[in-house]
Write a protein that holds these residues in place. Structure first.
Motif, PDB file in Angstrom:
ATOM      1  N   ARG A   1      56.674  32.945   1.371  1.00 51.16           N
ATOM      2  CA  ARG A   1      58.282  32.701   1.211  1.00 51.16           C
ATOM      3  C   ARG A   1      58.295  32.543  -0.348  1.00 51.16           C
ATOM      4  O   ARG A   1      59.585  33.221  -0.814  1.00 51.16           O
ATOM      5  CB  ARG A   1      58.703  31.524   1.862  1.00 51.16           C
ATOM      6  N   ALA A   2      57.610  31.807  -0.963  1.00 51.00           N
ATOM      7  CA  ALA A   2      57.818  31.591  -2.301  1.00 51.00           C
ATOM      8  C   ALA A   2      57.684  33.018  -3.171  1.00 51.00           C
ATOM      9  O   ALA A   2      58.408  33.342  -4.121  1.00 51.00           O
ATOM     10  CB  ALA A   2      56.795  30.902  -2.879  1.00 51.00           C
ATOM     11  N   ALA A   3      56.816  34.035  -2.849  1.00 52.80           N
ATOM     12  CA  ALA A   3      56.777  35.186  -3.448  1.00 52.80           C
ATOM     13  C   ALA A   3      57.786  35.924  -3.265  1.00 52.80           C
ATOM     14  O   ALA A   3      58.381  36.822  -4.052  1.00 52.80           O
ATOM     15  CB  ALA A   3      55.389  35.780  -3.089  1.00 52.80           C
ATOM     16  N   GLN A   4      58.559  35.896  -1.948  1.00 51.03           N
ATOM     17  CA  GLN A   4      59.504  36.847  -1.483  1.00 51.03           C
ATOM     18  C   GLN A   4      60.871  36.263  -2.237  1.00 51.03           C
ATOM     19  O   GLN A   4      61.663  37.186  -2.703  1.00 51.03           O
ATOM     20  CB  GLN A   4      59.878  36.748   0.037  1.00 51.03           C
ATOM     21  N   ARG A   5      60.954  35.015  -2.531  1.00 47.23           N
ATOM     22  CA  ARG A   5      62.035  34.456  -3.434  1.00 47.23           C
ATOM     23  C   ARG A   5      61.785  34.899  -4.733  1.00 47.23           C
ATOM     24  O   ARG A   5      62.923  35.208  -5.376  1.00 47.23           O
ATOM     25  CB  ARG A   5      61.879  32.879  -3.310  1.00 47.23           C
ATOM     26  N   LYS A   6      60.816  34.840  -5.331  1.00 47.73           N
ATOM     27  CA  LYS A   6      60.499  35.515  -6.567  1.00 47.73           C
ATOM     28  C   LYS A   6      60.855  36.800  -6.803  1.00 47.73           C
ATOM     29  O   LYS A   6      61.321  37.128  -7.865  1.00 47.73           O
ATOM     30  CB  LYS A   6      58.921  35.146  -6.997  1.00 47.73           C
ATOM     31  N   LYS A   7      60.324  37.632  -5.810  1.00 49.86           N
ATOM     32  CA  LYS A   7      60.692  38.935  -5.792  1.00 49.86           C
ATOM     33  C   LYS A   7      62.368  39.083  -5.826  1.00 49.86           C
ATOM     34  O   LYS A   7      62.522  40.110  -6.701  1.00 49.86           O
ATOM     35  CB  LYS A   7      60.225  39.818  -4.399  1.00 49.86           C
ATOM     36  N   LEU A   8      62.894  38.360  -5.101  1.00 48.38           N
ATOM     37  CA  LEU A   8      64.474  38.477  -4.942  1.00 48.38           C
ATOM     38  C   LEU A   8      65.012  38.202  -6.223  1.00 48.38           C
ATOM     39  O   LEU A   8      65.814  38.822  -6.787  1.00 48.38           O
ATOM     40  CB  LEU A   8      64.894  37.656  -3.681  1.00 48.38           C
TER      41      LEU A   8
ATOM     42  N   LEU B   1      64.270  45.198  -1.348  1.00 47.85           N
ATOM     43  CA  LEU B   1      64.404  44.650  -2.551  1.00 47.85           C
ATOM     44  C   LEU B   1      64.039  45.913  -3.816  1.00 47.85           C
ATOM     45  O   LEU B   1      64.557  45.917  -4.796  1.00 47.85           O
ATOM     46  CB  LEU B   1      63.131  43.674  -2.826  1.00 47.85           C
ATOM     47  N   ALA B   2      63.416  46.914  -3.275  1.00 50.51           N
ATOM     48  CA  ALA B   2      63.240  48.013  -4.139  1.00 50.51           C
ATOM     49  C   ALA B   2      64.450  48.786  -4.462  1.00 50.51           C
ATOM     50  O   ALA B   2      64.854  49.365  -5.453  1.00 50.51           O
ATOM     51  CB  ALA B   2      62.341  48.983  -3.652  1.00 50.51           C
ATOM     52  N   LEU B   3      65.392  48.805  -3.363  1.00 48.78           N
ATOM     53  CA  LEU B   3      66.635  49.492  -3.410  1.00 48.78           C
ATOM     54  C   LEU B   3      67.811  48.704  -4.152  1.00 48.78           C
ATOM     55  O   LEU B   3      68.606  49.242  -4.503  1.00 48.78           O
ATOM     56  CB  LEU B   3      66.932  50.107  -1.999  1.00 48.78           C
TER      57      LEU B   3
END
Length: 402
Positions: free
Chosen positions: A156-163, A367-369
């Motif tokens: 979840r932390a990695a996904q928040r950072k990606k976002l 996230l890529a789009l």
């Protein structure tokens, strides 16, 4: 011995943040008194002293929840009991607030409370992950569940950072566009509007719209309405925070892409806890009931309860999953095959991983789009604003020549 009064902030046995005063000879005795009452001390100081941190730039490190559960999984999996693992962790932690939380958890365990109650002291831990601790208690696999919680928190932390990384550039463009709109609205439009007012030619649509926006923003009713709205939102959040969270959750569920990802992530955790419980000889009805506690979406819990009732009445699990309309045909087929060869825990675990991988692929794709889509939209808006301004300037030039 002279007694002093100390003002404190702490976490109660229920995990709530409380403040108060306590009489003691020194700060350490005050801490011991509060710990004996089952409180996790966050801050303590003599009454009447100012909190220097309020006027300084000193930053406190947040409690590393993912690292805590990762280390707890390693220590408890190496043969140490849970209270022994907490004792070892306390001796290696430098942060006082984290050490106080660990001590309070150890005190709760020593008083006979289960780990699922002790982890309530960890603020910010999602409810579905708290439920996994109860699953670990019932199945006797707490070390494994601790590692699952640590991995989930890290994910979840990695996904928040990606976002955040993906949203930084579009947010910068959005701020620049809003700045450009404000400059045009409050500087350029007031300079151009008198030219059109003194002629018979109507102003361009964009100039008229921005002029209306300027009058609205400068009007007294806008300030009153905006202040009232902010006050109402603040009071609603304070009084009915849970209701607002449920409303936001229902809104996210109805969002085309985010909703399906959220539901599949919950179903993946449901299948995972079900696999762990069945692998540790918990009966299927009990396992279904415990796994439903990991669901944080209220609308899904009644359907999970109906699924359990069907299994209790004698229906096969695969048939109950199919009739619930919660799971895909692939998952139902895998569960049916696993039930036939008596490998249900393995198949449920595999199905959980498949759902997690699908959610991860969709999240990465979204996230890529996000960056190019938002950039294109903002580019079109900025381009439309520039064209409108140039059209207005040309119109001014035509009025000057005529």
């Amino acid at each position: 011995m002279v007694m002093k009064r100390f003002r404190y902030q702490a976490f109660s046995r229920e995990g709530a943040k409380v403040t108060g005063v306590v009489d003691a000879s020194d700060a350490e005795e005050a801490r011991r008194t509060l710990r004996s009452a089952g409180m996790a001390v966050q801050r303590i100081a003599p009454e009447g002293t100012r909190d220097k941190r309020r006027f300084s730039l000193e930053l406190t490190r947040p409690f590393d929840t993912s690292g805590f559960f990762r280390e707890l999984a390693v220590l408890s999996g190496s043969g140490l009991t849970l209270d022994q693992a907490l004792h070892v962790m306390r001796s290696t932690v430098d942060d006082r607030s984290a050490r106080d939380i660990i001590e309070a958890m150890a005190a709760r365990l020593a008083s006979g409370e289960p780990p699922s109650v002790a982890v309530q002291l960890i603020t910010g831990l999602p409810d579905d992950l708290r439920a996994l601790v109860s699953v670990g208690e019932r199945s006797g696999s707490l070390p494994y569940m601790f590692s699952v919680i640590a991995e989930d928190l890290a994910r979840r932390a990695a996904q928040r950072k990606k976002l955040l990384d993906a949203a930084t550039y579009p947010a910068f463009l959005l701020l620049m566009m809003l700045g450009a709109v404000m400059v045009v609205t409050f500087v350029l439009v007031p300079a151009l509007q008198p030219v059109f007012d003194g002629s018979d030619k109507p102003p361009p649509v964009m100039i008229s719209a921005l002029s209306g926006l300027r009058e609205l923003l400068l009007g007294p009713w806008f300030s009153i309405a905006a202040s009232s709205l902010l006050l109402i939102l603040a009071l609603t959040w304070m009084l009915k925070a849970e209701m607002l969270r449920d409303w936001v959750q229902r809104l996210l569920q109805r969002t085309p892409v985010i909703g399906s990802m959220l539901i599949k992530a919950i179903l993946a955790r449901y299948l995972q806890s079900l696999a762990v419980l069945l692998d540790n000889s918990v009966s299927l009805p009990d396992a279904l009931g415990l796994s439903a506690e990991c669901c944080t979406i209220r609308d899904l819990k009644p359907r999970m309860g109906e699924l359990r009732d069907k299994v209790v009445s004698g229906r096969p699990l695969s048939e109950a999953l199919h009739e619930s309309a919660l799971f895909s045909a692939k998952v139902v087929s895998l569960v049916r095959a696993g039930d036939q060869v008596n490998k249900l825990p393995v198949v449920l675990s595999t199905s959980s991983e498949l759902l997690r991988e699908e959610v991860q692929r969709r999240a990465d794709g979204a996230l890529a789009l996000m960056t190019p889509v938002v950039t294109i939209v903002l580019g079109l808006l900025v381009g439309g604003l520039v064209i409108s301004v140039m059209t207005a300037l040309l119109s001014v030039n035509e009025l000057g020549m005529s």
